[in-house]
Design a protein around this motif. Structure first.
Motif, mmCIF file in Angstrom:
data_model
loop_
_atom_site.group_PDB
_atom_site.id
_atom_site.type_symbol
_atom_site.label_atom_id
_atom_site.label_comp_id
_atom_site.label_asym_id
_atom_site.label_seq_id
_atom_site.Cartn_x
_atom_site.Cartn_y
_atom_site.Cartn_z
ATOM 1 N N UNK A 193 18.389 30.640 -3.748
ATOM 2 C CA UNK A 193 18.718 31.570 -4.821
ATOM 3 C C UNK A 193 20.068 32.236 -4.566
ATOM 4 N N UNK A 194 20.766 32.489 -5.658
ATOM 5 C CA UNK A 194 21.967 33.313 -5.600
ATOM 6 C C UNK A 194 21.532 34.770 -5.753
ATOM 7 N N UNK A 195 22.102 35.633 -4.936
ATOM 8 C CA UNK A 195 21.653 37.031 -4.880
ATOM 9 C C UNK A 195 22.805 37.966 -5.233
ATOM 10 N N UNK A 196 22.495 38.935 -6.076
ATOM 11 C CA UNK A 196 23.404 40.044 -6.356
ATOM 12 C C UNK A 196 23.146 41.083 -5.273
ATOM 13 N N UNK A 199 22.651 44.842 -6.284
ATOM 14 C CA UNK A 199 21.351 45.123 -6.876
ATOM 15 C C UNK A 199 20.212 44.920 -5.876
ATOM 16 N N UNK A 200 20.422 43.987 -4.945
ATOM 17 C CA UNK A 200 19.415 43.761 -3.912
ATOM 18 C C UNK A 200 19.233 45.027 -3.076
ATOM 19 N N UNK A 201 20.343 45.676 -2.756
ATOM 20 C CA UNK A 201 20.264 46.932 -1.997
ATOM 21 C C UNK A 201 19.535 47.996 -2.812
ATOM 22 N N UNK A 202 19.844 48.076 -4.107
ATOM 23 C CA UNK A 202 19.172 49.060 -4.957
ATOM 24 C C UNK A 202 17.669 48.792 -5.020
ATOM 25 N N UNK A 215 18.302 38.148 -8.561
ATOM 26 C CA UNK A 215 18.348 36.773 -8.071
ATOM 27 C C UNK A 215 18.491 35.775 -9.211
ATOM 28 N N UNK A 216 19.126 34.672 -8.886
ATOM 29 C CA UNK A 216 19.220 33.536 -9.790
ATOM 30 C C UNK A 216 18.702 32.330 -9.004
ATOM 31 N N UNK A 217 17.537 31.808 -9.405
ATOM 32 C CA UNK A 217 16.926 30.701 -8.660
ATOM 33 C C UNK A 217 17.670 29.404 -8.964
ATOM 34 N N UNK A 218 18.246 28.790 -7.931
ATOM 35 C CA UNK A 218 18.988 27.546 -8.105
ATOM 36 C C UNK A 218 18.090 26.321 -7.981
#
Length: 317
Positions: A193-196, A199-202, A215-218
């Motif tokens: 997955x690609x992670x922001x 936003x992950x910290x938030x 997340x964006x699941x690849x």
């Protein structure tokens, strides 16, 4: 959470693993051809992973209930591979059942863990459920064919199925169940997955807005389930599993990091999701300069250090 803490205190008090005479056998993992079997003292600490324990217990309970409904010949037979010193994922459930409904085989590589589990079984009044205690490598165990196994429970894994023998144990024991037998966990799913990261910290600080995308699941790379034997590369003498390639799409710039996610379908609607356990903490993807159009090839290597291997095999841009 409170119940799990009380259970930990109870088992620790009942178990002989901390007796002085056992000190020399307590620590020290065992290196198997199929991976690393954690030491009995460390196996005991996994009870502290509260969400993991609660969700597995709920899943195993539902699975036993369903098995009892569909199997006419009783008792049903549950094999618990890698039971550890407390048989944590089964013992707390046995008071819901009767020995004429359910019998349990406990299997572990460490005799000290089996001795501990047997002692606890006597002290909490569930010893009549135990059919046998077997000290061996679960990835090589052959069960008598005239004694059907209806369920296999095994949690011998870390994130990304690294280092520990969950895959080899599954490949060995799942085919030895009856045709409609239940494997717990039903599925272990590894995805990229690609992670922001902002936003992950938030999210981790519980301050993510409702519409915040993290997340964006690849793509899913590997789903370990009871049918995985079909994926094994027989030409490699069963030492590797070729997995799905992933082609990297155009990724919006706010997704600034790639990570591997491990999620677990324990049984039916019981899931252990990312961040809920030490088993499902995401891990970094370690290839530099991945861009749109790249193809990532994956395989799972079965060895004394089992692991997911990956490489960039081509680029279109």
């Amino acid at each position: 959470s409170r119940a799990i803490k009380e259970l930990r205190v109870l088992f620790l008090g009942l178990s002989p693993i901390l007796a002085p005479e056992n000190k020399e056998f307590l620590s020290g993992e065992t290196q198997l051809p199929s991976g690393l079997a954690i030491a009995p003292d460390f196996a005991a600490t996994v009870l502290s992973d509260t969400k993991r324990t609660v969700k597995f217990l709920r899943g195993v309970k539902d699975a036993i209930d369903d098995c009892l409904k569909k199997i006419e010949d009783k008792p049903i037979h549950l094999l618990y591979a890698g039971c550890g010193p407390y048989a944590t994922l089964v013992f707390p459930l046995l008071h819901f059942f009767r020995p004429d409904q359910l019998k349990v085989t406990l299997l572990d590589i460490h005799q000290l863990s089996l001795d501990s589990a047997e002692t606890i079984a006597h002290k909490i009044g569930v010893v009549d459920f135990i059919d046998s205690l077997i000290c061996c490598d679960a990835s090589r165990y052959l069960h008598p064919k005239d004694d059907p196994i209806h369920m296999v429970v095994t949690e011998t894994m870390a994130q990304m199925l690294y280092k520990e023998p969950q895959v080899s144990i599954t490949l060995n024991l799942a085919p030895q169940m009856v045709s409609d037998g239940i494997l717990i966990p039903e599925e272990v799913i590894i995805s990229l997955r690609a992670v922001n990261t902002a936003n992950d910290f938030l999210r981790l600080t519980n301050s993510l807005p409702e519409n915040g995308e993290v997340e964006l699941n690849l793509g899913n790379i590997f789903t370990l389930d009871k049918n995985c034997l079909n994926l094994v590369d027989t030409e490699s003498n069963g030492m590797q599993i070729w997995l799905e390639d992933i082609f990297i799409p155009e990724i919006p710039e706010q997704y600034d990091q790639l990570k591997f996610f491990t999620e677990i379908k324990i049984y039916n609607n019981h899931f252990l999701k990312a961040y809920e356990s030490g088993l499902t903490s995401p891990l970094d993807f370690k290839i530099d300069e991945v861009k749109e159009g790249d193809c990532i090839s994956f395989m799972y290597r079965i060895s004394h250090v089992p692991e997911l291997k990956y490489k960039k095999i081509q680029s279109y841009r």
